[in-house]
Enzyme design. Structure first.
Site, PDB file in Angstrom:
ATOM      1  CE  LYS A 165      -4.470   1.408   2.188  1.00  0.00           C
ATOM      2  NZ  LYS A 165      -5.616   0.888   3.098  1.00  0.00           N
ATOM      3  CD  GLU A 216     -18.999  -3.129   8.803  1.00  0.00           C
ATOM      4  OE1 GLU A 216     -19.228  -4.062   8.171  1.00  0.00           O
ATOM      5  OE2 GLU A 216     -18.290  -2.202   8.772  1.00  0.00           O
ATOM      6  NE  ARG A 263     -22.252  -4.486   4.045  1.00  0.00           N
ATOM      7  CZ  ARG A 263     -20.964  -4.588   3.712  1.00  0.00           C
ATOM      8  NH1 ARG A 263     -19.984  -5.239   4.211  1.00  0.00           N
ATOM      9  NH2 ARG A 263     -20.817  -4.290   2.249  1.00  0.00           N
TER      10      ARG A 263
HETATM   11  C1  LIG Z   1     -18.921  -2.256   5.220  1.00  0.00           C
HETATM   12  C2  LIG Z   1     -17.575  -1.332   5.315  1.00  0.00           C
HETATM   13  N1  LIG Z   1     -16.950  -1.008   6.611  1.00  0.00           N
HETATM   14  C3  LIG Z   1     -15.905  -0.359   6.470  1.00  0.00           C
HETATM   15  C4  LIG Z   1     -15.495   0.427   5.281  1.00  0.00           C
HETATM   16  C5  LIG Z   1     -14.191   1.366   5.388  1.00  0.00           C
HETATM   17  N2  LIG Z   1     -13.263   0.893   4.719  1.00  0.00           N
HETATM   18  C6  LIG Z   1     -12.825   1.429   3.480  1.00  0.00           C
HETATM   19  S1  LIG Z   1     -11.361   0.811   2.798  1.00  0.00           S
HETATM   20  C7  LIG Z   1     -11.309  -0.106   4.235  1.00  0.00           C
HETATM   21  C8  LIG Z   1     -10.161  -0.961   4.262  1.00  0.00           C
HETATM   22  C9  LIG Z   1      -9.955  -1.849   3.250  1.00  0.00           C
HETATM   23  O1  LIG Z   1      -8.727  -2.639   3.268  1.00  0.00           O
HETATM   24  P1  LIG Z   1      -8.538  -3.748   2.077  1.00  0.00           P
HETATM   25  O2  LIG Z   1      -9.723  -4.318   1.491  1.00  0.00           O
HETATM   26  O3  LIG Z   1      -7.381  -4.747   2.512  1.00  0.00           O
HETATM   27  O4  LIG Z   1      -7.991  -2.668   0.995  1.00  0.00           O
HETATM   28  P2  LIG Z   1      -6.636  -1.876   0.854  1.00  0.00           P
HETATM   29  O5  LIG Z   1      -7.176  -0.317   1.149  1.00  0.00           O
HETATM   30  O6  LIG Z   1      -5.865  -2.358   1.742  1.00  0.00           O
HETATM   31  O7  LIG Z   1      -6.280  -1.915  -0.351  1.00  0.00           O
HETATM   32  C10 LIG Z   1     -12.257   0.304   5.116  1.00  0.00           C
HETATM   33  C11 LIG Z   1     -12.310  -0.544   6.551  1.00  0.00           C
HETATM   34  C12 LIG Z   1     -16.082   0.482   4.056  1.00  0.00           C
HETATM   35  N3  LIG Z   1     -15.842   0.856   3.149  1.00  0.00           N
HETATM   36  N4  LIG Z   1     -17.264  -0.603   4.103  1.00  0.00           N
END
Ligand SMILES: Cc1ncc(C[n+]2csc(CCOP(=O)(O)OP(=O)(O)O)c2C)c(N)n1
Length: 635
Positions: free
Chosen positions: A282, A368, A396
């Site tokens: 990242k 969630e 959710r």
């Molecule tokens: C249901 C839900 N919960 C929380 C989030 C907030 N959120 C956005 S990106 C993220 C992290 C995603 O991590 P990953 O899937 O590993 O992708 P990366 O950013 O590492 O590429 C979170 C928790 C969301 N978008 N949707």
């Protein structure tokens, strides 16, 4: 002329030679950094998938082949390559490009996104739909390792595995969520890959199998290759996916564009469900984001050289910070209090709590529903959970709130951040429904504070009661006034409203953020000689029956104001309660709230004005109800 200047759509990219792709990757990264440095936005995740994005659009025939990005925060480079490069600087601004992905923005956005972990389910639906329609194209979902930790992703894998449908999942494994990735799956994936034993074994297998004298020819080479693949599957993190019925490919270096193109070309010819495991970093390509991907998940405008923020900030703290600090103070005073987040430690400021009370802090990942039922379990043991989840993501967990918490009368406190209009993050992130869904649940106490101090007082009261679930909502905004230490904040009497000013011509029954808006509207009306009563309806349910009746009986016009969906919201609830009084002179009731449509992205102020929840609109709604409309000048 740069290569990027020659690429408007992926078909232009596909005309380039393979050896040009490295330069394309460099240029898209540079473009992404430039735009976010100027405008702010999601940052590190797109940098991490630069090679993946280029490789996928190079190998697959998008948009005919359907590419589904999970969540969509990592799709800036996808936007750059799919006809939206010029408009990229408008991202997250009103009428500009959407913050995440939208089917109505581009035919390359195969599925809308914003909430995490939907990609595999959606992609699987597309693959099945394709087969039912007897069509022939590829479907590829790209999902992050944190999104892969959500139950929904496993429901989809479980449904899709062990079938013969062609379908590809790319696991983008960067060992990060917004903050550190959590959970057993994460440990499993990274543990396998980084374990020295794994790398040693991999090397050994390669050596042994390929030591066969080349004189034995190509056949033996191929046999050795296949054997190597099989042995690797037993050693790699692929085992879990293989058991679920996916063919596992990887791990591949997600920053080696050549390897990625080769891999996807090979995968294109393979049959059935396939999982490609790409290891990425990242923030790749911007040193500060590589070193600290958490901070650089998203950013305001910044100086590219120093990395320092260039945007201004207001003097007052944000609600989320007041909550984080208050949560520590609450927990200092009561050792039974614990804090729960679902992968949003900094978004909810529970990271502050983690530092102060590490043993009472739980990040459950993007889960969630689980967070809520986990809290219910804790509450059965006399633990006092405060579940901090954005209003939109808590949607959710609706059934978990109903079935696991409310039905069992468990005292779980819900702290809903980003309630109301969330601004630049747009319709996927506006918290417009929590008043509606919380009001609809029997036994749920529903509250909305007018400021930071009241938020903490309501949270404290929630942890002190033992009767059942309790919810408190707050906006993505700065608090309107300074917040003292918790010990200096006066108690709020349960289920009471607060009469802030007495008028007589009309009454504003205002909730949460709309209390100060109603006060400003009342000031405006006063300047014209109209006297408004303003009531802070901090308890939406159960509400202050005595003040309610007094207000309804003494005013000809009642205006309810809430920063939530007006359909079935607080105003609708109050309107019904007024009907139930069966008054001979029923007051005129006007319900103001978020209209029955999805509100786009833009700044909070712009959007509140657009939907009629700014002070002038709230004043003019009252004027209209009183028949005091100023005639429109003609001519
Ligand atoms: C249901 C839900 N919960 C929380 C989030 C907030 N959120 C956005 S990106 C993220 C992290 C995603 O991590 P990953 O899937 O590993 O992708 P990366 O950013 O590492 O590429 C979170 C928790 C969301 N978008 N949707």
């Amino acid at each position: 002329m740069s290569l990027l200047d020659r690429i408007e759509y992926p078909r232009d990219l596909r005309r380039l030679e393979r050896q040009d792709l490295e330069q394309v990757v460099r240029e898209v990264r540079e473009r992404h950094i430039d735009v976010v440095a100027q405008k702010g936005g999601h940052f590190g995740a797109s940098l991490g998938v630069a090679e993946l994005t280029v490789a996928l659009h190079y190998v697959y025939d998008t948009p005919r082949d359907q590419l589904i990005w999970d969540t969509g925060h990592q799709a800036y480079i996808h936007k750059i390559l799919t006809g939206r490069n010029e408009r990229l600087p408008t991202i997250r601004t009103r009428h500009g490009l959407a913050p995440f992905l939208r089917r109505d923005e581009s035919e390359y956005d195969a599925f809308g996104a914003g909430h995490a972990s939907t990609s595999i389910s959606a992609a699987w639906g597309m693959a099945v739909g394709r087969d039912l329609n007897q069509q022939d194209f590829d479907v590829v979902a790209v999902i992050g390792d944190s999104a892969m930790g959500c139950g929904l992703a496993y429901e989809a894998l479980n449904n899709a595995g062990h079938t013969d449908r062609d379908f590809v999942v790319v696991l983008n494994d960067n060992d990060m969520s917004i903050g550190p990735a959590v959970g057993a799956l994460n440990k499993y994936l990274t543990g396998m890959i980084t374990a020295p034993a794994y790398n040693k074994a991999r090397k050994l297998v390669k050596e042994i199998l390929h030591r066969t004298p080349s004189a034995l020819g190509e056949v033996m080479e191929e046999v050795a290759g296949r054997l190597e693949e099989s042995v690797m599957h037993m050693l790699t993190p692929g085992l879990i996916f293989e058991e679920l019925g996916f063919r596992y490919v990887g791990p591949v270096d997600g920053h080696d564009i050549g390897q990625l193109v080769d891999t996807f070309n090979r995968v294109k010819d393979m049959k059935g469900p396939i999982l490609v495991h790409a290891i990425t970093q990242k923030g790749r390509g911007f040193a500060k984001a590589e070193d600290d991907p958490w901070t650089w998940h998203a950013s305001g405008p910044f100086d590219k050289v120093t990395g320092k923020g260039t945007g201004g900030s207001s003097g007052l703290p944000r609600y989320q910070k007041v909550f984080g600090k208050g949560l520590i103070e609450l927990a200092d005073a009561d050792s039974r209090i614990v804090g729960i987040t679902a992968a949003m430690p900094d978004g909810t400021s529970t990271d502050m709590f983690q530092e102060a009370h590490p043993d009472r802090y739980f990040d459950v990942g993007i889960a969630e529903g689980h967070a809520v039922t986990f809290a219910a379990g804790l509450a059965t043991q006399g633990v006092k959970p405060i579940v901090a989840i954005y209003s939109t993501f808590l949607q959710r967990a609706f059934d978990n709130i109903v079935h696991d918490v409310a039905l069992q009368g468990l005292p779980v406190v819900f702290g809903m951040d980003r309630a109301g209009i969330a601004g630049e993050d747009g319709p996927t992130h506006h918290g417009t429904l929590d008043i509606v869904y919380m009001l609809s649940i029997p036994g749920m106490t529903v509250t909305a504070p007018k400021d930071g101090a009241e938020m903490l007082a309501l949270l404290r009261l929630g942890t002190e009661q033992n009767e059942g679930p309790w919810s408190v909502r707050w906006p993505r905004d700065a608090v309107p006034s300074e917040v003292p230490h918790l010990s200096e904040i006066p108690d709020v009497e349960p289920h009471t409203w607060e009469i802030l000013r007495n008028g007589g011509d009309l009454v504003y029954l205002a909730t949460g953020t709309m209390v100060s808006t109603a006060e400003a509207a009342a000031d405006e009306l006063l300047a014209e000689g109209t006297r408004a009563t303003v009531v802070n309806c901090r308890f939406l349910k159960p509400y202050d029956r005595a003040v309610f009746e007094e207000m309804v009986r003494s005013h000809a016009v009642v205006v309810t104001v809430e920063e939530g969906q007006v359909t079935n919201g607080f105003g609708a609830y109050m309107s019904r309660e007024i009907d139930a009084l069966e008054l001979a002179n029923r007051p005129r009731v006007v319900t103001l709230g978020i209209p029955d449509r999805f509100v786009e992205h833009g700044s909070r102020a712009e959007l509140l004005e657009e939907i009629g929840l700014d002070a002038p609109s709230v004043a003019s709604a009252a004027r209209h109800a009183l028949g005091h409309d100023t005639p429109v000048a003609s001519g």
